[in-house]
Design a protein around this motif. Structure first.
Motif, PDB file in Angstrom:
ATOM      1  N   VAL A   9      58.651 -28.773  30.546  1.00  0.00           N
ATOM      2  CA  VAL A   9      58.461 -27.465  29.966  1.00  0.00           C
ATOM      3  C   VAL A   9      59.798 -26.811  29.714  1.00  0.00           C
ATOM      4  CG1 VAL A   9      58.440 -25.707  31.771  1.00  0.00           C
ATOM      5  CG2 VAL A   9      56.720 -25.755  30.114  1.00  0.00           C
ATOM      6  N   ALA A  10      60.768 -26.860  30.637  1.00  0.00           N
ATOM      7  CA  ALA A  10      61.959 -26.070  30.455  1.00  0.00           C
ATOM      8  C   ALA A  10      62.973 -26.347  31.506  1.00  0.00           C
ATOM      9  CB  ALA A  10      61.587 -24.609  30.542  1.00  0.00           C
ATOM     10  N   ALA A  11      64.064 -25.629  31.384  1.00  0.00           N
ATOM     11  CA  ALA A  11      65.069 -25.675  32.408  1.00  0.00           C
ATOM     12  C   ALA A  11      64.970 -24.427  33.230  1.00  0.00           C
ATOM     13  CB  ALA A  11      66.417 -25.698  31.786  1.00  0.00           C
ATOM     14  N   ILE A  12      65.204 -24.572  34.481  1.00  0.00           N
ATOM     15  CA  ILE A  12      65.232 -23.404  35.344  1.00  0.00           C
ATOM     16  C   ILE A  12      66.701 -23.023  35.491  1.00  0.00           C
ATOM     17  CG2 ILE A  12      64.546 -22.520  37.567  1.00  0.00           C
ATOM     18  CD1 ILE A  12      62.306 -23.528  35.655  1.00  0.00           C
ATOM     19  N   LEU A  43      68.769 -27.500  43.596  1.00  0.00           N
ATOM     20  CA  LEU A  43      67.454 -27.961  43.151  1.00  0.00           C
ATOM     21  C   LEU A  43      66.729 -26.817  42.466  1.00  0.00           C
ATOM     22  CD1 LEU A  43      65.601 -30.490  43.254  1.00  0.00           C
ATOM     23  CD2 LEU A  43      64.513 -29.456  45.256  1.00  0.00           C
ATOM     24  N   SER A  44      66.162 -27.097  41.306  1.00  0.00           N
ATOM     25  CA  SER A  44      65.329 -26.134  40.580  1.00  0.00           C
ATOM     26  C   SER A  44      63.904 -26.674  40.519  1.00  0.00           C
ATOM     27  CB  SER A  44      65.849 -25.920  39.153  1.00  0.00           C
ATOM     28  OG  SER A  44      67.144 -25.366  39.154  1.00  0.00           O
ATOM     29  N   VAL A  45      62.938 -25.856  40.922  1.00  0.00           N
ATOM     30  CA  VAL A  45      61.532 -26.249  40.851  1.00  0.00           C
ATOM     31  C   VAL A  45      60.771 -25.136  40.137  1.00  0.00           C
ATOM     32  CG1 VAL A  45      61.570 -27.701  42.899  1.00  0.00           C
ATOM     33  CG2 VAL A  45      61.084 -25.268  43.132  1.00  0.00           C
ATOM     34  N   GLY A  46      59.745 -25.508  39.408  1.00  0.00           N
ATOM     35  CA  GLY A  46      58.998 -24.493  38.682  1.00  0.00           C
ATOM     36  C   GLY A  46      57.677 -25.014  38.166  1.00  0.00           C
ATOM     37  N   ASN A  64      47.708 -26.776  29.263  1.00  0.00           N
ATOM     38  CA  ASN A  64      48.008 -27.658  30.386  1.00  0.00           C
ATOM     39  C   ASN A  64      48.980 -26.995  31.356  1.00  0.00           C
ATOM     40  OD1 ASN A  64      46.701 -30.337  29.584  1.00  0.00           O
ATOM     41  ND2 ASN A  64      47.890 -29.846  27.750  1.00  0.00           N
ATOM     42  N   ILE A  65      48.900 -27.398  32.608  1.00  0.00           N
ATOM     43  CA  ILE A  65      49.852 -26.963  33.624  1.00  0.00           C
ATOM     44  C   ILE A  65      51.034 -27.938  33.625  1.00  0.00           C
ATOM     45  CG2 ILE A  65      50.216 -26.458  36.057  1.00  0.00           C
ATOM     46  CD1 ILE A  65      48.319 -24.557  34.617  1.00  0.00           C
ATOM     47  N   LEU A  66      52.252 -27.381  33.645  1.00  0.00           N
ATOM     48  CA  LEU A  66      53.453 -28.192  33.498  1.00  0.00           C
ATOM     49  C   LEU A  66      54.379 -28.012  34.697  1.00  0.00           C
ATOM     50  CD1 LEU A  66      54.154 -27.090  29.829  1.00  0.00           C
ATOM     51  CD2 LEU A  66      52.819 -29.062  30.561  1.00  0.00           C
ATOM     52  N   PRO A  67      54.427 -28.941  35.637  1.00  0.00           N
ATOM     53  CA  PRO A  67      55.383 -28.844  36.740  1.00  0.00           C
ATOM     54  C   PRO A  67      56.769 -29.279  36.277  1.00  0.00           C
ATOM     55  CG  PRO A  67      54.085 -30.822  36.973  1.00  0.00           C
ATOM     56  CD  PRO A  67      53.526 -30.098  35.763  1.00  0.00           C
ATOM     57  N   GLY A  77      72.414 -36.663  39.400  1.00  0.00           N
ATOM     58  CA  GLY A  77      71.708 -35.659  38.623  1.00  0.00           C
ATOM     59  C   GLY A  77      70.249 -36.023  38.442  1.00  0.00           C
ATOM     60  N   ILE A  78      69.377 -35.028  38.519  1.00  0.00           N
ATOM     61  CA  ILE A  78      67.929 -35.208  38.338  1.00  0.00           C
ATOM     62  C   ILE A  78      67.527 -34.369  37.133  1.00  0.00           C
ATOM     63  CG2 ILE A  78      65.647 -34.968  39.377  1.00  0.00           C
ATOM     64  CD1 ILE A  78      67.072 -34.923  42.122  1.00  0.00           C
ATOM     65  N   ASN A  79      67.126 -35.029  36.047  1.00  0.00           N
ATOM     66  CA  ASN A  79      66.802 -34.342  34.813  1.00  0.00           C
ATOM     67  C   ASN A  79      65.359 -34.635  34.407  1.00  0.00           C
ATOM     68  OD1 ASN A  79      69.511 -33.275  34.211  1.00  0.00           O
ATOM     69  ND2 ASN A  79      70.058 -35.434  33.978  1.00  0.00           N
ATOM     70  N   PRO A  80      64.575 -33.605  34.100  1.00  0.00           N
ATOM     71  CA  PRO A  80      63.166 -33.821  33.779  1.00  0.00           C
ATOM     72  C   PRO A  80      62.971 -34.454  32.408  1.00  0.00           C
ATOM     73  CG  PRO A  80      63.730 -31.502  33.585  1.00  0.00           C
ATOM     74  CD  PRO A  80      64.938 -32.183  34.114  1.00  0.00           C
ATOM     75  N   ARG A  81      61.902 -35.186  32.295  1.00  0.00           N
ATOM     76  CA  ARG A  81      61.407 -35.747  31.044  1.00  0.00           C
ATOM     77  C   ARG A  81      59.906 -35.454  30.986  1.00  0.00           C
ATOM     78  NH1 ARG A  81      66.073 -35.947  30.324  1.00  0.00           N
ATOM     79  NH2 ARG A  81      67.314 -37.630  29.401  1.00  0.00           N
TER      80      ARG A  81
END
Length: 291
Positions: A9-12, A43-46, A64-67, A77-81
């Motif tokens: 969904v995005a960056a925190i 760490l960023s969580v959202g 939809n719910i997007l974690p 580094g931990i980057n979402p996909r």
């Protein structure tokens, strides 16, 4: 299309991927002292709410719910996909051009749940298996192009299904420009495209010539899909730190708007050309916490 998406969904707090096509955003350098929440481990969580097509090529949309999770732990580094993660094993230098490289994975759930397919005719062609894709991500970032805190990033993701679903490959290059708009707000614009092989295209876009579950007037014409360019698109991300200062972490709001265009056999398949639309849209709003 996906229960957990996720391009995105995005960056925190100024760091994120985006839809459908992946967006990766770097936290800006501080305007004052160098100490920030992004120095060392963070760490960023959202979680967010997204509105996207019910399957690739659909003209019906679902909520939809997007974690989301992103960070840096132990120098990795931990980057979402979308429905996955990419790891960056290459440390960034203090100044100048930076490289990234590491493994990535994602879960692809396109048409994997018949309840999420809003078109009854497409749903009658049956559920598909979820694909678990493993691969790698490489990239290069050029900082300080127009101001001291902006950057231009070029990335390439490549994944292969190892779960026996489409048993194919997807390659997604992207270009992302990031810039802060103030100490609390940042924007990211990403251009991306995706290429797929014959196995991928056949699994998601081919239409069998006979479907006994549908009456004759509802049966779609047979179609044999082949690989090539699947789509191209653009995504805009806006992030705002609620404390007014991104460098101290805490709560952030993130919004994403995206558009992609299906091309080639992804657009020509009757699932898209007759029952759906080759223009695909995505919007999402989320909230996260960085610590």
């Amino acid at each position: 299309m996906y229960r957990f998406l996720p391009v995105a969904v995005a960056a925190i707090a100024f760091a994120a991927p985006a839809m459908a096509q992946e967006v990766e955003v770097e936290p800006p350098a501080p305007a004052g002292p160098p100490e920030t929440v992004f120095d060392g481990d963070y760490l960023s969580v959202g979680v967010g709410v997204g509105y996207n097509a019910s399957y690739s090529g659909s003209d019906d949309y679902n909520v939809n719910i997007l974690p989301i999770v992103q960070g840096s732990l132990g120098g990795i580094g931990i980057n979402p996909r979308p429905a996955g993660l990419a790891l960056d094993l290459v440390p960034d230098p203090d100044e100048g051009m930076a490289f990234s490289a590491g493994p990535m994975f994602r879960l692809r759930s396109d048409r994997a749940d018949v309840d999420d397919i809003n078109d009854d005719i497409v749903a009658a062609y049956g559920e598909l298996d979820r694909a678990f894709e493993i691969g790698g991500s490489v990239g290069v970032k050029f900082p300080k192009l127009l101001n001291p805190f902006d950057s231009l990033s070029i990335n390439l993701d490549a994944t292969w299904d190892v779960a026996g679903a489409h048993e194919g490959m997807a390659i997604s290059p992207s270009v992302t420009y990031f810039t802060p708009l103030s100490r609390a707000t940042a924007a990211s614009l990403s251009l991306s495209t995706t290429f797929v092989d014959d196995n991928f295209a056949d699994y998601y876009y081919s239409v069998p010539t006979i479907n006994t579950l549908l009456p004759d007037p509802d049966v779609l014409p047979g179609f044999q899909a082949e690989g090539g360019m699947q789509s191209y698109g653009v995504n805009l991300l806006l992030a705002h730190d609620l404390s007014g200062d991104v460098t101290d972490g805490g709560l952030s709001l993130v919004g994403i708007g995206g558009w992609s265009k299906l091309v080639g056999d992804a657009a020509d398949t009757p699932f898209t050309s007759i029952r759906g639309d080759d223009d695909q849209y995505f919007v999402a709003l989320g909230v996260g916490y960085t610590f």
